[in-house]
Write an enzyme that holds these catalytic residues in place. Structure first.
Site, mmCIF file in Angstrom:
data_model
loop_
_atom_site.group_PDB
_atom_site.id
_atom_site.type_symbol
_atom_site.label_atom_id
_atom_site.label_comp_id
_atom_site.label_asym_id
_atom_site.label_seq_id
_atom_site.Cartn_x
_atom_site.Cartn_y
_atom_site.Cartn_z
ATOM 1 N N ALA B 55 29.610 40.200 40.799
ATOM 2 C CA ALA B 55 29.317 41.328 41.692
ATOM 3 C C ALA B 55 27.857 41.744 41.559
ATOM 4 O O ALA B 55 27.194 42.070 42.550
ATOM 5 C CB ALA B 55 30.228 42.510 41.388
ATOM 6 N N HIS B 184 23.032 41.200 37.311
ATOM 7 C CA HIS B 184 21.679 41.562 37.763
ATOM 8 C C HIS B 184 20.668 40.723 36.986
ATOM 9 O O HIS B 184 19.729 40.164 37.558
ATOM 10 C CB HIS B 184 21.362 43.037 37.476
ATOM 11 C CG HIS B 184 22.325 44.016 38.073
ATOM 12 N ND1 HIS B 184 22.657 45.188 37.450
ATOM 13 C CD2 HIS B 184 23.014 43.993 39.240
ATOM 14 C CE1 HIS B 184 23.513 45.863 38.214
ATOM 15 N NE2 HIS B 184 23.748 45.155 39.295
#
Lengths: 453, 530
Positions: B55, B184
């Site tokens: 995600a 990230h």
């Protein structure tokens, strides 16, 4: 919009573009929410649980509760046993549900986690239940996941203790809470005792009262699912989402199964009501016959709104099969009928209806929306029925669009409004008719604008 | 308040209690900085809001790049859930291709899991090239891909050779790390390794990159509008409305400004080492914070004309928004808010709420690290654990060809005292005494804290939105903005103010209790009384 979708077909065997399905666990989570005081538990990475909760919440605009085993790399390597056992302990202590319904993910399936063994090794408080379903994301679709969780309910809970309850079981399939309410209403009007499971009405369509309830009053009671083994018959509505559970009830508890279409449209609703009537001996009451008559009245009166229009239908298989039948009853021409869920029975069932009607159409299961878009580019249709993601196609091709099925993420109220039964049929007609008439208004020259249509 | 929190965590099982009490603190006016635990595993069974590594990588950092085909390698769900759900807007420009409305997946089936999915991935890339002819393909792995051992990196490098396009693979399997944060980092690493520094677009004066701005609801466009008006050249937006093409030349800019510290500080830091570029932390959420950010950027360039222009633009913008803002402020003033969102937003939004006279009484991040709470000065004290070690910490080298320092050493030292240069102070320092900070807030704590604190507004995401809503508390999504926006910059602050004022005062809030629950009693007693 979707500017790079070419008209020319390209053979694809590796790439799926704009899917018309999602993965099993979200269906399992939805089914589990239909048990009263049940907390669905996702055995895998926490992202799965987050995605599924988000997705269901966006569709129903109601809280969707579920817990996760929160796998890390260690669990992925050494197995998720400890994560599941810790989860069960924490969930019962902190969130206190009556039932935990565990479903797996592609992660826990790939490493081969043995859920029943882990559950057996867990400390389940007295009076509480843990059930499970295997829902590998790499097989089937969210509909398969729904079906598997229903199967799990029967396997774990249903019992025949030679104490006939005089009721019928209803497995409603992957439909909205409003549809479940409507099916229950019709059965109540007929005076039929029933057990519906799962039942998300009262769970995912709750009122705003100023008080948050983690476990709202809706959902099938565990004792009722247990008692479903004593019922006189099971009606599985929609073969893809309900047949496995119904057959399992026969196998396990000798309750005879009857698999019907999702009761969308006149014919499917007629069949459903006649079937429950014939098994229970209860007559179809005048009130329901009156509703039917109203729909027929509309269909004979307003047929020119939609008759002869070419329609593309996409969505989940049970809904699409029933919608196709209804579209035929309306005199529409289904040109493209497509579902993302794999299953040849879809193609067979839809094709046989279309053959009978003498309509040549493209029918495909396990397909994606890119395919549907290409079809529509090659030969346009007058109206598209589908879920929110089909909106992109409708915008790209400037085709009237009716949102129907799961998920609908860009409109509200749909989860409160049934599409099943005669009342639902009326609503489907209204939606189709309005979409077409709105288009006619939009495109009409001033001198052609009709005040009365 | 401390007692209430103690009571809340005491009901946990022992192990959970031990863990959770370190993730919660009440802000005190101590000389000693307060510590909080963050970026550690969520305990299994806890209803967390956190997502996964995929995600963070695909959904957050790579997804918004509009000219790349981002191909999810795995079963269908992961790709499907990240298709158009984040509201990272992207406008096509020129003859470039914009793939944001498409979802690409290898949709792995059981046979692929058993026999390996590489062949299918190779085919998928071939088909994507045939149909879409993209300049860039990003491959993102999901959980089972890591387990079955598909070598996506080899597939990517072969495809790159075969098709003469950029193909970069990201091993961002969901189980890596403890939240989306790991993803990230993986995405940041890949962009530094393969994209940034490969272009040579000529740039003009006052050239900056905006990092960690995802253009949710058009935020990035509002920020661009303001900066453009002042006279900056935006070399690349990372990554909302961003393109791989722009990213390639990001190293040509003079300065990186970072909006979301958590998701992209790695790129900021690595570009510092590699290209000598500084970064400054900005916050474009809120009027005062936007003004401060604009002034800080101008200070970095130190050009009096630029500073003057900055002040003129600020003045012009304020004149336009102030009358509207004042109206909404009247409707919001005195209210309280609880924020639980992101790795930066729970901090950023305190500023715009404050502009409206709304006090933040609870704030927490979903996936932040300690430095996002306590400030970057504590980074040396953060102990690495097994989970964080699983995410590669990329070591970059100075790029002699492209390395340039914008400031002299003296200028740097002086400026560092004035502006947040290569520094983020974190959220806690700015919070008022007696307010509460919670890391990785979970469902139980949400319910308890809402009951205890009774905030007027709960700002979070879709998963807990309706919990507060059912309890009669106005609930605002700060991930998706409840499909509104932009909320950044000057015009965004007005839209935010309007939405909050509307949300607080919509007439139906006064209709929750049916009138017959309160009025028939009177009539009943009247009749009965006679």
């Amino acid at each position: 919009m979707l500017d790079y979708t070419p008209k020319e077909y390209v053979n694809r065997s590796g790439l799926v573009i704009n899917p018309a399905k999602t993965c099993q666990p979200v269906g399992a989570m939805y089914a589990a929410l239909g048990i009263h005081k049940c907390l669905p538990h996702s055995h895998g990475s926490q992202g799965c649980c987050a995605y599924h909760r988000k997705f269901l919440t966006r569709n129903f605009r109601d809280p969707v509760m579920a817990s996760t085993s929160s796998f890390t790399e260690g669990a992925a390597v050494f197995g998720g046993g400890s994560n599941l056992k810790t989860s069960i302990k924490n969930v019962f202590t902190i969130y206190n549900p009556d039932v935990i319904a565990v479903h797996t993910t592609c992660l826990s399936e790939t490493i081969g986690d043995d859920i029943p063994t882990y559950v057996a090794q867990s400390n389940v408080p007295e009076g509480k239940v843990v059930i499970h379903a295997n829902t590998p994301s790499y097989t089937g679709s969210h509909i398969t996941g729904f079906s598997n969780m229903v199967l799990g309910m029967v396997k774990y809970l249903s019992q025949n203790n030679d104490n006939p309850n005089g009721k019928v079981n209803i497995i409603p399939g992957f439909v909205n809470p409003a549809d479940m309410r409507e099916i229950k209403r019709m059965l109540k009007e007929m005076g039929i005792g029933f057990i519906m499971f799962p039942d998300t009405s009262g769970v995912l369509d709750t009122p705003l009262t100023g008080k948050y309830e983690m476990y709202p009053k809706g959902g099938t009671r565990v004792e009722d699912i247990i008692d479903s083994g004593n019922s006189m018959a099971t009606f599985g509505l929609g073969s893809f989402s309900s047949a496995d559970g119904a057959f399992q009830l026969e196998k396990k508890c000798k309750v005879s199964p009857k698999i019907l279409k999702t009761p969308i449209g006149i014919k499917a609703t007629d069949e459903f009501l006649m079937a429950v009537s014939s098994i229970t001996g209860k007559e179809i009451p005048e009130e329901i016959e009156e509703e039917r008559g109203q729909v027929i009245d509309i269909m004979c009166d307003c047929h020119y709104h939609y008759e002869g229009k070419k329609v593309a239908i996409s969505g989940d298989p049970d809904i699409v099969i029933a919608l196709t039948e209804f579209a035929l009853s309306l005199g529409m021409i289904p040109k493209y009928v497509l579902t993302g869920t794999p299953g040849e029975s879809f193609d067979r069932e839809v094709k046989s209806m279309l053959d009978e009607a003498g309509i040549e159409a493209k029918v495909k299961s396990g397909a994606d929306l890119f395919t549907l878009h290409q079809w529509m580019k090659n030969e346009p249709v007058d109206i598209l029925l589908g879920t929110t993601h089909a909106k992109y196609i409708a915008l790209a091709e400037d085709v009237p669009f009716v949102r129907i099925g799961f998920p609908i993420l860009d409109r509200s109220v749909h989860s409160y409004m049934p599409i099943v039964g005669y009342k639902g049929a009326m609503r489907v007609i209204e939606m189709i008719s309005n979409a077409l008439l709105d288009r006619q208004d939009r495109d009409a020259a001033d001198e052609d604008v009709e005040l009365i249509m | 308040m401390k007692k209430k929190i103690d009571k809340m965590v005491e009901t946990y099982p022992a192990a959970v209690f031990k863990n959770r009490k370190e993730h919660i603190l009440v802000k005190e006016n101590n000389e000693e900085p307060q510590k909080i635990k963050a970026n550690t595993r969520t305990i299994p069974g806890i209803i967390t809001n956190r997502g996964c590594c995929y995600a963070g990588c695909k959904g957050v950092v790579l997804g918004p790049l509009r000219d790349a085909v981002v191909l999810t390698h795995g079963p269908i769900g992961c790709g499907y859930y990240t298709w158009g759900t984040r509201r990272n807007k992207g406008r096509t420009s020129g003859d470039e291709k914009n793939f944001l409305n498409y979802c690409f997946s290898t949709d792995l089936q059981e046979g692929d899991i058993v026999f390996g999915g590489e062949k299918k991935l190779v085919k998928a890339i071939k088909e994507a090239v045939e149909i879409f002819n993209p300049k860039t393909i990003f491959i993102c792995s999901t959980c089972p891909v890591g387990l079955i051992g598909d070598d996506i990196h080899a597939v990517a490098s072969n495809a790159e050779k075969e098709y003469g396009i950029k193909v970069v693979s990201f091993s961002c399997e969901g189980y890596k790390g403890v939240s989306q944060s790991g993803g990230h980092h993986i995405a940041n690493n890949g962009l530094i390794k393969h994209i940034i520094g490969t272009g040579d677009k000529a740039v003009g004066k006052y050239a900056i990159n905006i990092l960690g701005e995802y253009n949710i609801g058009g935020d990035g466009w509002e920020i661009e509008r303001i900066l453009g008006k002042i006279g900056y050249e935006i070399v690349s937006l990372m990554v909302g409305n961003g393109t791989v093409e722009d990213l390639k030349s990001a190293h040509k800019a003079d300065l990186n400004v970072i909006q979301c510290h958590r998701s992209i500080n790695y790129i900021g830091e690595m570009m510092g080492t590699k290209y000598g570029m500084d970064w400054i932390k900005v916050n474009f959420i809120g009027v005062k914070s936007t003004i401060e950010s604009l002034r800080n950027i101008a200070k970095y360039f130190g050009d009096p004309e630029l500073m003057e222009r900055t002040e003129a633009v600020i003045q012009e913008e304020l004149e336009e928004i102030n009358p509207q803002l004042e109206e909404y402020k009247k409707m919001c003033e005195g209210k309280t808010a609880a924020l639980f969102v992101g790795g930066s937003r729970a901090h950023h939004y305190q500023h715009v709420l404050k502009d409206l006279g709304i006090k933040t009484i609870l704030a927490g991040y979903e996936f932040a690290h300690r430095d996002d709470y306590e400030g970057r000065e504590i980074i040396p004290d953060i102990k690495e654990d097994g989970d964080s070690k699983n995410i590669e910490s990329l070591e970059v080298q100075k790029d002699p060809e492209n390395y340039k320092l914008f400031l002299t050493k003296e200028q740097y030292e002086k400026l560092k005292e004035e502006i947040p240069l290569n520094y983020y102070s974190g959220m806690i320092k700015e919070m008022e005494n007696g307010t509460i900070v919670v890391d990785d807030l979970n469902h139980y704590e949400t319910e308890e804290l809402l009951k205890a604190l009774k905030p007027d507004i709960f700002c979070s995401g879709i998963k807990d939105k309706y919990i507060a809503h059912k309890a009669g508390i106005y609930s605002k999504q700060l991930h998706s903005y409840d499909y509104s926006g932009p909320y950044a910059g000057f015009k965004g602050a007005v839209i935010f103010a309007r939405d909050i004022a509307m949300g607080l005062t919509t007439p139906a809030w006064n209709m929750i209790v049916p009138p017959w629950k309160t009025s028939p009693m009177l009539e009943g007693s009247y009749i009965g009384g006679n």
